[in-house]
Scaffold this active site. Structure first.
Site, PDB file in Angstrom:
ATOM      1  N   ASP A  28      94.291  -0.163  17.034  1.00  0.00           N
ATOM      2  CA  ASP A  28      95.229   0.293  16.012  1.00  0.00           C
ATOM      3  C   ASP A  28      96.006  -0.976  15.628  1.00  0.00           C
ATOM      4  O   ASP A  28      95.526  -2.088  15.868  1.00  0.00           O
ATOM      5  CB  ASP A  28      96.134   1.409  16.566  1.00  0.00           C
ATOM      6  N   LYS A  56      96.892   8.927  21.879  1.00  0.00           N
ATOM      7  CA  LYS A  56      97.340   7.649  21.319  1.00  0.00           C
ATOM      8  C   LYS A  56      98.035   6.871  22.423  1.00  0.00           C
ATOM      9  O   LYS A  56      98.613   7.464  23.334  1.00  0.00           O
ATOM     10  CB  LYS A  56      98.346   7.880  20.189  1.00  0.00           C
TER      11      LYS A  56
HETATM   12  N1  GLU Z   1      93.660   3.868  15.336  1.00  0.00           N
HETATM   13  C1  GLU Z   1      92.712   4.532  14.483  1.00  0.00           C
HETATM   14  C2  GLU Z   1      93.315   5.807  13.950  1.00  0.00           C
HETATM   15  O1  GLU Z   1      94.513   5.861  13.728  1.00  0.00           O
HETATM   16  C3  GLU Z   1      91.355   4.688  15.132  1.00  0.00           C
HETATM   17  C4  GLU Z   1      91.324   5.415  16.432  1.00  0.00           C
HETATM   18  C5  GLU Z   1      89.979   5.430  17.133  1.00  0.00           C
HETATM   19  O2  GLU Z   1      89.030   4.856  16.623  1.00  0.00           O
HETATM   20  O3  GLU Z   1      89.910   6.031  18.207  1.00  0.00           O
HETATM   21  O4  GLU Z   1      92.666   6.778  13.670  1.00  0.00           O
END
Ligand code: GLU
Length: 444
Positions: free
Chosen positions: A164, A124
């Site tokens: 996100d 993340k």
């Molecule tokens: N931000 C999204 C999540 O919390 C998607 C992450 C992604 O597609 O890599 O899963």
């Protein structure tokens, strides 16, 4: 017991990382029955290793605003776990971003990605950048500066970021443009790309659609259908939008939306052009939902959350810890029996405990909102094969993935003596796959 020791150690090491402690506690307390049956995990110190990110990167993000003044934000990428695939997870641009939120999100992502059944590790990233009130060119300059550092840490087989909160198609475009310029390479290094340059159809809708598919499976356990149900949701961003869109397609009625300024109640349902209008308010950069109430002449409740509204299903789609104990009490008092976590960790630990004790079914975020990252995984596959699937093909795969995740959660909970507890089921199923991969790869 080892679990308590590991939690204590995590707390002592980083006493101010409250969100991270909460996420670690929630996972570890669920997996006790697995540890009892599998002493090899303790011997290899899997718990001690799994709570420590493989790598965390923090960096300066300097940029110049429209007045010519230099601004400095802080950038992050937490590469949490690569046991089952390259690090994968979104970038969040929001003032609440700090190392604690990044670590909690990276930790959750590791198990979420494991549940999708696709080969993706957990990571993340993001920044404390606040996009509210920023001009288009300020957002672009910020994204470019952010990528000028991040590019050296990521790659299609190393770490694949996505969007996100605060990072949508526009930001992914600016980030991708700068990555391509710096590396002189056109690769699938980011997901959530535009459809003309490697993006997957259905990716924008995927998190919300997946949330509804998972909710459908949960209702099916009680022989119920989502058709005709009244649904309260929070937020008005990408996830809330996808939920509203799919609910309308399936004949369910979404009656609330919310923002930092309060919530709206639309008794006729958020449908048709009103769903698209959500995107417009998001794009305006003002971050308030009152505009919806003004435009469609529906009641607006300033400073309040939507959880006192009578509904059959509550779906928090905004941000971590947005649904607390008092909200949980209102939900139960109103006779609502189903809560689906669409944001990451939107319910506090006290709220979850109260909901479960009072007979509600709670769909945990790491399972219910996995459709977004799962479709990112499908985008990666399409990029590697250099082809693109049509919308129906992607949606069918997404649907099947969500059905599989639900079954995996339900069966794992039952196998370990917690029938119907989807939180325990999701944690166990997500953990076992990562833990086994770590065992097989030795002490690294
Ligand atoms: N931000 C999204 C999540 O919390 C998607 C992450 C992604 O597609 O890599 O899963």
């Amino acid at each position: 017991m080892v679990i308590e020791q590991v939690i204590e150690k995590v707390k002592n090491r980083d006493p101010d990382q409250k969100e991270f402690h909460q996420a670690v506690w929630e996972v570890l307390e669920s997996i006790e029955p697995v540890l009892k049956k599998n002493p090899q995990y303790m011997k290899a110190k899997i718990l001690e290793r799994i709570v420590e990110p493989e790598r965390q990167i923090m960096f300066r993000v300097p940029w110049t605003d429209d007045k010519g003044e230099v601004q400095v934000n802080r950038g992050f990428r937490v590469q949490f776990n690569s046991a089952i695939g390259p690090y994968k997870g979104g970038l969040r641009f929001h003032p609440s971003v700090n190392l604690s939120t990044m670590k909690f999100l990276g930790f959750e992502q590791t198990f979420k990605n494991s549940l999708t059944g696709l080969p993706m590790g957990g990571g993340k990233g993001g920044s404390d950048f606040n996009a509210t009130g920023k001009s288009e060119s300020e957002v672009m300059r910020f994204c470019q500066s952010f990528m000028m550092e991040l590019y050296r840490h990521i790659g299609p087989d190393t770490d694949v970021p996505a969007g996100d909160i605060g990072v949508g198609g526009r930001e992914i475009g600016y980030l991708f443009g700068m990555y391509k310029k710096l590396q002189n390479e056109f690769t699938g290094v980011l997901t959530g790309k535009g459809r003309n340059w490697g993006g997957s159809l259905i990716r924008p809708e995927a998190t919300g659609f997946g949330v509804v598919y998972y909710t459908q499976e949960m209702l099916r356990t009680d022989n119920l259908d989502i058709k005709g149900k009244t649904i309260a949701i929070s937020g008005f961003g990408n996830v809330a939008w996808g939920v509203a869109k799919k609910c309308e397609m399936l004949g369910a009625k979404v009656v609330t939306l919310s923002g930092p300024d309060g919530y709206i109640y639309d008794e006729n349902g958020v449908t048709g052009a009103k769903v698209d209008y959500m995107l417009q308010i998001r794009a305006s950069g003002n971050d308030c939902i009152k505009d919806y109430a003004d435009k469609y002449d529906v009641p607006f409740f300033p400073g309040e959350r939507p959880w006192s509204v009578k509904c059959d299903i509550a779906i928090p789609c905004a941000i971590q810890n947005e649904l607390g104990l008092d909200d949980a009490k209102k939900i139960i008092d109103n006779g609502c029996k189903y809560v689906t976590e669409a944001a990451n960790m939107p319910c506090t630990a006290e709220a979850v405990e109260y909901l479960l004790k009072n007979g509600a079914m709670v769909a945990p975020a790491k399972a219910a909102n996995a459709g977004g990252v799962a479709t990112s995984g499908l985008e990666m596959s399409q990029n590697s094969m250099r082809l693109s699937w049509n919308a129906e093909e992607v949606d069918t795969r997404l649907h099947q993935i969500m059905v599989n995740i639900y079954k995996n959660c339900y069966d794992s909970a039952e196998k370990y003596g917690h029938k119907g507890n989807l939180i325990v089921g999701a944690n166990i199923a997500g953990f076992v796959k990562v833990a086994d991969a770590m065992l097989e790869q030795g002490i690294v």
